[in-house]
Design a protein around this motif. Structure first.
Motif, PDB file in Angstrom:
ATOM      1  N   PRO A 136       0.783  -1.088  -0.156  1.00 37.90           N
ATOM      2  CA  PRO A 136       0.086  -0.030  -0.096  1.00 37.90           C
ATOM      3  C   PRO A 136       0.662   1.316  -0.030  1.00 37.90           C
ATOM      4  N   ILE A 137       0.260   2.298  -0.582  1.00 41.33           N
ATOM      5  CA  ILE A 137       1.175   3.401  -0.654  1.00 41.33           C
ATOM      6  C   ILE A 137       0.696   4.533   0.791  1.00 41.33           C
ATOM      7  N   TYR A 138       0.269   4.083   1.678  1.00 41.07           N
ATOM      8  CA  TYR A 138       0.020   5.096   2.886  1.00 41.07           C
ATOM      9  C   TYR A 138       0.860   4.802   4.098  1.00 41.07           C
ATOM     10  N   HIS A 139       1.939   4.014   3.775  1.00 40.44           N
ATOM     11  CA  HIS A 139       2.908   3.946   4.936  1.00 40.44           C
ATOM     12  C   HIS A 139       4.256   4.072   4.462  1.00 40.44           C
ATOM     13  N   VAL A 140       5.168   4.041   5.385  1.00 39.54           N
ATOM     14  CA  VAL A 140       6.674   4.143   4.924  1.00 39.54           C
ATOM     15  C   VAL A 140       7.137   3.266   3.795  1.00 39.54           C
ATOM     16  N   HIS A 141       6.799   1.875   4.088  1.00 35.94           N
ATOM     17  CA  HIS A 141       7.282   0.878   3.393  1.00 35.94           C
ATOM     18  C   HIS A 141       6.989   1.151   1.709  1.00 35.94           C
ATOM     19  N   GLY A 142       5.559   1.056   1.668  1.00 42.48           N
ATOM     20  CA  GLY A 142       5.328   1.346   0.156  1.00 42.48           C
ATOM     21  C   GLY A 142       5.404   2.574  -0.547  1.00 42.48           C
ATOM     22  N   LEU A 143       5.241   3.712   0.385  1.00 44.34           N
ATOM     23  CA  LEU A 143       5.316   4.932  -0.177  1.00 44.34           C
ATOM     24  C   LEU A 143       6.794   5.415  -0.290  1.00 44.34           C
ATOM     25  N   PHE A 144       7.685   5.328   0.505  1.00 46.87           N
ATOM     26  CA  PHE A 144       9.063   5.789   0.732  1.00 46.87           C
ATOM     27  C   PHE A 144       9.899   4.637   0.144  1.00 46.87           C
ATOM     28  N   VAL A 145       9.899   3.605   0.988  1.00 49.53           N
ATOM     29  CA  VAL A 145      10.985   2.673   0.666  1.00 49.53           C
ATOM     30  C   VAL A 145      11.006   2.164  -0.817  1.00 49.53           C
ATOM     31  N   ALA A 146      10.087   1.638  -0.942  1.00 45.11           N
ATOM     32  CA  ALA A 146       9.847   1.107  -2.434  1.00 45.11           C
ATOM     33  C   ALA A 146       9.435   2.200  -3.520  1.00 45.11           C
ATOM     34  N   LEU A 147       8.858   3.268  -3.595  1.00 42.47           N
ATOM     35  CA  LEU A 147       8.409   4.099  -4.439  1.00 42.47           C
ATOM     36  C   LEU A 147       9.728   4.914  -4.710  1.00 42.47           C
ATOM     37  N   HIS A 148      10.215   5.530  -3.502  1.00 45.17           N
ATOM     38  CA  HIS A 148      11.750   6.262  -3.794  1.00 45.17           C
ATOM     39  C   HIS A 148      12.722   5.481  -4.484  1.00 45.17           C
ATOM     40  N   GLY A 149      12.809   4.434  -4.007  1.00 42.93           N
ATOM     41  CA  GLY A 149      14.001   3.597  -4.274  1.00 42.93           C
ATOM     42  C   GLY A 149      13.857   3.470  -5.760  1.00 42.93           C
ATOM     43  N   ALA A 150      12.713   3.006  -6.487  1.00 49.60           N
ATOM     44  CA  ALA A 150      12.648   2.857  -7.688  1.00 49.60           C
ATOM     45  C   ALA A 150      12.722   4.193  -8.612  1.00 49.60           C
ATOM     46  N   LEU A 151      12.095   5.173  -8.145  1.00 49.59           N
ATOM     47  CA  LEU A 151      12.021   6.511  -8.982  1.00 49.59           C
ATOM     48  C   LEU A 151      13.508   7.005  -8.770  1.00 49.59           C
ATOM     49  N   LEU A 152      14.235   6.905  -7.533  1.00 53.11           N
ATOM     50  CA  LEU A 152      15.754   7.169  -7.690  1.00 53.11           C
ATOM     51  C   LEU A 152      16.463   6.776  -8.859  1.00 53.11           C
ATOM     52  N   ASN A 153      16.193   5.320  -9.018  1.00 50.49           N
ATOM     53  CA  ASN A 153      17.077   4.704  -9.819  1.00 50.49           C
ATOM     54  C   ASN A 153      16.466   4.656 -11.223  1.00 50.49           C
ATOM     55  N   THR A 174       8.082   4.430  11.125  1.00 51.53           N
ATOM     56  CA  THR A 174       7.434   5.590  10.737  1.00 51.53           C
ATOM     57  C   THR A 174       8.271   6.596  11.059  1.00 51.53           C
ATOM     58  N   GLU A 175       8.760   6.912  12.169  1.00 55.55           N
ATOM     59  CA  GLU A 175       9.278   8.091  12.654  1.00 55.55           C
ATOM     60  C   GLU A 175      10.781   8.116  12.203  1.00 55.55           C
ATOM     61  N   ALA A 176      11.221   7.357  11.640  1.00 53.69           N
ATOM     62  CA  ALA A 176      12.682   7.288  11.216  1.00 53.69           C
ATOM     63  C   ALA A 176      12.827   6.528   9.782  1.00 53.69           C
ATOM     64  N   GLY A 177      11.913   6.032   9.220  1.00 55.27           N
ATOM     65  CA  GLY A 177      12.161   5.343   7.876  1.00 55.27           C
ATOM     66  C   GLY A 177      13.077   4.049   8.112  1.00 55.27           C
ATOM     67  N   MET A 178      14.140   3.978   7.301  1.00 51.71           N
ATOM     68  CA  MET A 178      14.715   2.780   7.437  1.00 51.71           C
ATOM     69  C   MET A 178      15.926   3.113   8.430  1.00 51.71           C
ATOM     70  N   ILE A 179      16.285   2.248   9.264  1.00 49.18           N
ATOM     71  CA  ILE A 179      17.333   2.141  10.382  1.00 49.18           C
ATOM     72  C   ILE A 179      18.339   1.433  10.406  1.00 49.18           C
ATOM     73  N   CYS A 180      17.866   0.115  10.255  1.00 47.72           N
ATOM     74  CA  CYS A 180      18.914  -0.990  10.257  1.00 47.72           C
ATOM     75  C   CYS A 180      18.541  -1.879   9.092  1.00 47.72           C
ATOM     76  N   SER A 181      19.838  -2.668   8.558  1.00 39.99           N
ATOM     77  CA  SER A 181      19.344  -3.551   7.203  1.00 39.99           C
ATOM     78  C   SER A 181      20.583  -4.463   7.082  1.00 39.99           C
ATOM     79  N   ASN A 182      20.333  -5.616   6.956  1.00 45.26           N
ATOM     80  CA  ASN A 182      21.154  -6.643   6.717  1.00 45.26           C
ATOM     81  C   ASN A 182      21.893  -6.363   5.582  1.00 45.26           C
ATOM     82  N   PRO A 183      22.996  -6.779   5.471  1.00 52.59           N
ATOM     83  CA  PRO A 183      24.009  -6.235   4.111  1.00 52.59           C
ATOM     84  C   PRO A 183      23.483  -6.996   2.728  1.00 52.59           C
ATOM     85  N   TYR A 184      24.022  -6.254   1.814  1.00 56.03           N
ATOM     86  CA  TYR A 184      23.694  -6.972   0.459  1.00 56.03           C
ATOM     87  C   TYR A 184      24.809  -7.896   0.280  1.00 56.03           C
TER      88      TYR A 184
END
Ligand code: MLC
Ligand code: AMP
Length: 459
Positions: free
Chosen positions: A173-190, A272-282
């Motif tokens: 969904p595009i009303y939360h951080v995951h779909g609206l920012f992490v996914a959408l922004h990632g694709a658009l920036l690339n 929500t308050e901080a977007g992405m914080i930690c991640s496993n490595p690629y």
């Protein structure tokens, strides 16, 4: 940033629905311009809030981008919210424009492609307010600045090795951080194509994997994919990366998915308050049960078992709620996440529990306090305790344990009494009890309730 990326991507498809190219990168500028001009014609001025509760659509995504370009503050809402919940958000956000049932209709917006001069914004100007429930039972708006969003998107582009030719399956969904920012922004920036799905359907997602390289989802998506007979090495042979987050990914799901596909799901952690914080490595070890390392630029520490963080991704506070902001913020600027965590000597973080009373079902947050307040107001109810117990599909399922003053009160009557709450928040089961277990201090022992009912959903 998006305009620059779009000009490099040229005629590449941006949104693809089924076999339809809905928009190319070359068309993005004028398409968004048309929406931005329409918002201005409706009277929106820089700094105004625009509140949107609409089914997922390409138009909805363009409206979001138009809001950024017009200098507005975007306030997206879960489509499951009821009219009563919507009224609360309108009262709190005081938006200039409301796209929601009973208000403005996105489909009727006159937004033919047009040139539009983007309104300049500073890094600390607000781009969005995302509502998140709280332990007090009242939702509060997390204020996110342009720099909060931009810094996080840039870090993730490198961390997850977005690359030429990437194609994203976008089902969130595009009303939360995951779909609206992490996914959408990632694709658009690339400059990446998005295979745009209205929701998660395992058949449709599997069918798209032959022409995609990246997928992002909540653990429920991976549970459903792993249970699907179509999930094979062949089916995912074009895929480069599977990302999971928003709720804990069970080690069993990770292992099942790897056995069937050879892919180790990359788990990351955010809020929500901080977007992405930690991640496993690629590259490097993706260890199930951990969320990897604090992202570059993010500082993390553990105080009294709870994870605290600081960084350019950290929000600007809660909308018109400085008291609550101060409560969650240390004097040195660290934010108290409410998540209990451990940090290994090499900095790797594992989320091991929650200090906040929160349930996450299918990646959606539910604060028990809000549900308890609603149930307690139903005639015939004595008191209630709302808990989350393991659920095979959603991770956690919501259960209410209720005492009654009216012995005739049944499950249906309780549910009818809380119909003003979004359906996903409503308990899947209401259990009646003579009394709630309490400790010597009089506090309801939720851990005991969770243990007593842990097999309710057969997870
Ligand atoms: C739907 N239902 C849910 C639910 N979703 N109940 C509990 N929890 C949920 N998450 C209920 C509906 O009310 C309905 O009930 C029934 O399930 C079927 O609805 P549906 O819409 O057909 O369900 P489905 O399409 O299967 O949706 C389930 C889902 C969806 C898991 C695919 O909820 C989803 O996409 N969740 C992702 C949420 C998300 O984006 N989270 C990211 C937050 S950002 P009934 O009784 O009427 O039939 C964040 C930060 C971070 O947390 O780190 O990312
Ligand atoms: P939200 O407020 O909807 O943004 O949800 C944020 C919360 O989701 C966090 O505080 C965590 O409790 C939880 N969360 C997100 N990602 C993970 C993860 N990978 N593992 C465990 N919990 C997570």
């Amino acid at each position: 940033m998006f305009e620059r990326a779009a000009s490099l991507a040229g005629g590449a498809p941006l949104f693809v629905e089924g076999d339809n190219v809905r928009l190319t990168y070359a068309e993005l500028d004028r398409a968004v311009g048309g929406y931005a001009a329409a918002l201005v014609r409706l009277g929106a001025e820089p700094g105004d809030r625009i509140l949107v509760q609409a089914e997922k659509s390409v138009e909805g995504a363009l409206l979001y981008l138009a809001s950024l370009r017009a200098g507005l503050i975007y306030v997206p809402l879960n489509t499951a919210y009821t009219a009563a919940e919507l009224a609360y958000f309108i009262g709190d956000a005081e938006p200039k424009l409301v796209f929601a049932p009973g208000h403005l209709d996105l489909a009727e917006l006159d937004a033919r492609p047009a040139d539009f001069e983007t309104v300049a914004r500073g890094p600390d100007d607000l781009a969005a307010i995302l509502y998140t429930s709280g332990t007090t039972g009242r939702s509060r708006g997390a204020m996110l600045s342009h720099d909060n969003l931009a810094s996080n998107a840039l870090v993730l582009r490198d961390y997850w090795r977005w690359q030429a030719g990437d194609v994203l399956i976008h089902t969130l969904p595009i009303y939360h951080v995951h779909g609206l920012f992490v996914a959408l922004h990632g694709a658009l920036l690339n400059g990446s194509t998005m295979l745009w799905h209205k929701g998660f359907d395992a058949d449709a997602v599997l069918a798209d994997m032959a022409r995609a390289t990246v997928m992002m989802g909540v653990p429920t998506y991976y549970v459903r994919l792993a249970a699907h007979p179509g999930l094979t090495r062949d089916a995912v042979s074009n895929m480069r990366l599977f990302v999971s987050g928003s709720a804990p990914l069970l080690e069993a799901t990770f292992a099942d998915f790897e056995a069937k596909t050879g892919h180790r799901i990359l788990e990351r952690y955010g809020m929500t308050e901080a977007g992405m914080i930690c991640s496993n490595p690629y590259e490097g070890e993706r260890i199930p049960g951990t969320v990897g390392f604090p992202l570059p630029g993010v500082e993390a520490r553990i105080r009294e078992e709870v994870l605290e963080i600081r960084g350019p991704n950290l929000f600007k506070g809660y909308w018109r709620n400085p008291e609550k902001t101060a409560e969650d913020m240390r004097p040195d600027g660290f934010f108290v996440t409410g998540d209990m965590a451990t940090m290994a000597a090499d900095g790797r973080v594992a989320i091991v529990g929650r200090a906040k009373d929160l349930i996450i079902a299918g990646g959606l947050n539910i604060y028990p306090k809000e549900i308890e307040l609603a149930i307690d107001a139903v005639p015939g109810v004595g008191e209630s305790a709302v808990i989350g117990v393991p659920h095979p599909d959603l991770g956690e399922g919501v259960v209410a344990v209720v005492t009654r003053t009216d012995p005739a009160l049944d499950e249906a009557a309780v549910l009818a009494g809380i119909a003003d709450l979004a359906r996903f928040k409503q308990p899947r089961r209401i259990l009646f009890a003579e009394a709630l277990p309490r400790n010597a201090m009089g506090k309801v022992q939720k851990a005991a309730l969770r243990a007593a009912h842990k097999n309710l959903f057969g997870a």
